[in-house]
Design a protein around this motif. Sequence first.
Motif, mmCIF file in Angstrom:
data_model
loop_
_atom_site.group_PDB
_atom_site.id
_atom_site.type_symbol
_atom_site.label_atom_id
_atom_site.label_comp_id
_atom_site.label_asym_id
_atom_site.label_seq_id
_atom_site.Cartn_x
_atom_site.Cartn_y
_atom_site.Cartn_z
ATOM 1 N N ILE A 5 0.858 -1.188 0.000
ATOM 2 C CA ILE A 5 0.000 0.000 0.000
ATOM 3 C C ILE A 5 0.894 1.238 0.000
ATOM 4 O O ILE A 5 1.712 1.425 0.896
ATOM 5 N N MET A 6 0.712 2.078 -1.018
ATOM 6 C CA MET A 6 1.521 3.285 -1.156
ATOM 7 C C MET A 6 0.795 4.531 -0.658
ATOM 8 O O MET A 6 1.426 5.496 -0.242
ATOM 9 N N LYS A 7 -0.554 4.498 -0.735
ATOM 10 C CA LYS A 7 -1.346 5.670 -0.345
ATOM 11 C C LYS A 7 -2.734 5.186 0.040
ATOM 12 O O LYS A 7 -3.259 4.253 -0.556
ATOM 13 N N GLY A 8 -3.327 5.826 1.027
ATOM 14 C CA GLY A 8 -4.694 5.514 1.426
ATOM 15 C C GLY A 8 -5.490 6.786 1.602
ATOM 16 O O GLY A 8 -5.107 7.660 2.377
ATOM 17 N N ILE A 9 -6.594 6.901 0.851
ATOM 18 C CA ILE A 9 -7.436 8.099 0.925
ATOM 19 C C ILE A 9 -8.894 7.672 0.941
ATOM 20 O O ILE A 9 -9.365 7.033 -0.002
ATOM 21 N N ALA A 10 -9.610 8.025 2.011
ATOM 22 C CA ALA A 10 -11.060 7.838 2.115
ATOM 23 C C ALA A 10 -11.512 6.428 1.741
ATOM 24 O O ALA A 10 -12.452 6.249 0.981
ATOM 25 N N GLY A 11 -10.842 5.425 2.274
ATOM 26 C CA GLY A 11 -11.253 4.049 2.032
ATOM 27 C C GLY A 11 -10.711 3.436 0.754
ATOM 28 O O GLY A 11 -10.957 2.268 0.473
ATOM 29 N N PHE A 12 -9.987 4.202 -0.029
ATOM 30 C CA PHE A 12 -9.337 3.678 -1.229
ATOM 31 C C PHE A 12 -7.845 3.555 -0.943
ATOM 32 O O PHE A 12 -7.224 4.464 -0.392
ATOM 33 N N TYR A 13 -7.284 2.419 -1.319
ATOM 34 C CA TYR A 13 -5.874 2.149 -1.079
ATOM 35 C C TYR A 13 -5.200 1.913 -2.424
ATOM 36 O O TYR A 13 -5.702 1.163 -3.251
ATOM 37 N N TYR A 14 -4.083 2.564 -2.631
ATOM 38 C CA TYR A 14 -3.348 2.441 -3.878
ATOM 39 C C TYR A 14 -2.199 1.468 -3.642
ATOM 40 O O TYR A 14 -1.278 1.759 -2.882
ATOM 41 N N VAL A 15 -2.317 0.302 -4.277
ATOM 42 C CA VAL A 15 -1.404 -0.808 -4.037
ATOM 43 C C VAL A 15 -0.470 -0.953 -5.233
ATOM 44 O O VAL A 15 -0.920 -1.085 -6.372
ATOM 45 N N ASP A 16 0.828 -0.927 -4.952
ATOM 46 C CA ASP A 16 1.845 -1.095 -5.988
ATOM 47 C C ASP A 16 2.248 -2.563 -6.038
ATOM 48 O O ASP A 16 2.721 -3.116 -5.043
ATOM 49 N N THR A 17 2.032 -3.187 -7.187
ATOM 50 C CA THR A 17 2.434 -4.575 -7.386
ATOM 51 C C THR A 17 3.657 -4.601 -8.290
ATOM 52 O O THR A 17 3.788 -3.774 -9.192
ATOM 53 N N VAL A 18 4.535 -5.538 -8.043
ATOM 54 C CA VAL A 18 5.760 -5.639 -8.836
ATOM 55 C C VAL A 18 5.419 -5.991 -10.284
ATOM 56 O O VAL A 18 5.995 -5.447 -11.219
ATOM 57 N N SER A 20 2.470 -5.590 -12.101
ATOM 58 C CA SER A 20 1.561 -4.816 -12.955
ATOM 59 C C SER A 20 1.418 -3.341 -12.615
ATOM 60 O O SER A 20 0.606 -2.659 -13.221
ATOM 61 N N GLY A 21 2.099 -2.828 -11.636
ATOM 62 C CA GLY A 21 1.971 -1.413 -11.308
ATOM 63 C C GLY A 21 0.961 -1.155 -10.202
ATOM 64 O O GLY A 21 0.724 -1.996 -9.345
ATOM 65 N N ILE A 22 0.326 0.021 -10.240
ATOM 66 C CA ILE A 22 -0.539 0.477 -9.146
ATOM 67 C C ILE A 22 -2.006 0.197 -9.450
ATOM 68 O O ILE A 22 -2.487 0.468 -10.547
ATOM 69 N N TYR A 23 -2.707 -0.341 -8.425
ATOM 70 C CA TYR A 23 -4.141 -0.611 -8.500
ATOM 71 C C TYR A 23 -4.850 0.169 -7.403
ATOM 72 O O TYR A 23 -4.323 0.304 -6.296
ATOM 73 N N GLU A 24 -6.044 0.664 -7.710
ATOM 74 C CA GLU A 24 -6.892 1.312 -6.709
ATOM 75 C C GLU A 24 -7.753 0.219 -6.085
ATOM 76 O O GLU A 24 -8.533 -0.435 -6.773
ATOM 77 N N CYS A 25 -7.613 0.032 -4.783
ATOM 78 C CA CYS A 25 -8.283 -1.086 -4.118
ATOM 79 C C CYS A 25 -9.132 -0.607 -2.947
ATOM 80 O O CYS A 25 -8.877 0.441 -2.362
ATOM 81 N N LYS A 26 -10.114 -1.428 -2.618
ATOM 82 C CA LYS A 26 -10.915 -1.238 -1.414
ATOM 83 C C LYS A 26 -10.638 -2.413 -0.490
ATOM 84 O O LYS A 26 -10.337 -3.514 -0.948
ATOM 85 N N ALA A 27 -10.773 -2.173 0.807
ATOM 86 C CA ALA A 27 -10.571 -3.235 1.785
ATOM 87 C C ALA A 27 -11.875 -4.007 1.966
ATOM 88 O O ALA A 27 -12.959 -3.425 1.949
ATOM 89 N N LYS A 28 -11.766 -5.299 2.119
ATOM 90 C CA LYS A 28 -12.939 -6.129 2.364
ATOM 91 C C LYS A 28 -13.475 -5.855 3.773
ATOM 92 O O LYS A 28 -12.751 -5.414 4.657
ATOM 93 N N GLY A 29 -14.756 -6.136 3.980
ATOM 94 C CA GLY A 29 -15.400 -5.893 5.267
ATOM 95 C C GLY A 29 -14.855 -6.736 6.405
ATOM 96 O O GLY A 29 -15.035 -6.404 7.571
ATOM 97 N N ILE A 30 -14.174 -7.823 6.084
ATOM 98 C CA ILE A 30 -13.634 -8.706 7.124
ATOM 99 C C ILE A 30 -12.642 -7.971 8.024
ATOM 100 O O ILE A 30 -12.504 -8.289 9.203
ATOM 101 N N PHE A 31 -11.985 -6.954 7.498
ATOM 102 C CA PHE A 31 -11.023 -6.208 8.310
ATOM 103 C C PHE A 31 -11.721 -5.421 9.411
ATOM 104 O O PHE A 31 -11.186 -5.266 10.501
ATOM 105 N N ARG A 32 -12.925 -4.905 9.133
ATOM 106 C CA ARG A 32 -13.685 -4.196 10.170
ATOM 107 C C ARG A 32 -14.067 -5.153 11.293
ATOM 108 O O ARG A 32 -14.030 -4.793 12.466
ATOM 109 N N LYS A 33 -14.449 -6.368 10.926
ATOM 110 C CA LYS A 33 -14.816 -7.364 11.939
ATOM 111 C C LYS A 33 -13.618 -7.717 12.814
ATOM 112 O O LYS A 33 -13.761 -7.960 14.003
#
Length: 110
Positions: A5-18, A20-33
């Motif tokens: 995770i390179m950046k997190g803004i308002a529930g969106f996380y920008y994930v850098d993968t070796v 394919s580059g950067i993806y805009e991701c959301k966290a699954k609800g399991i993390f809240r639990k």
Amino acid sequence: MQGKIMKGIAGFYYVDTVESGIYECKAKGIFRKQKMKPLVGDDVEIVITHEGDREGNIISILPRTNEMIRPAAANVGQALVLFAMKSPDPNLPLLDRFLVALEKRQIPSA
């Protein structure tokens, strides 16, 4: 696919993968639990939902080496603490607090 995770803004996380580059991701609800929040610096596993839009979901957070509360960050390799020597005069008790907090979390300081 794994990334960091390179950046997190308002529930969106920008994930850098070796691969394919950067993806805009959301966290699954399991993390809240689990009362766990993804942090900048986390190594995560993601599933791609829309390859064309470079979107995905974070499905797991890999083990952290350390974690900071303020600023919220994980897997910190080193911290640099800067204070003015004069104008304004340094706040030495605040410097002590920073250094103790870094030591407590086993983060090397420069």
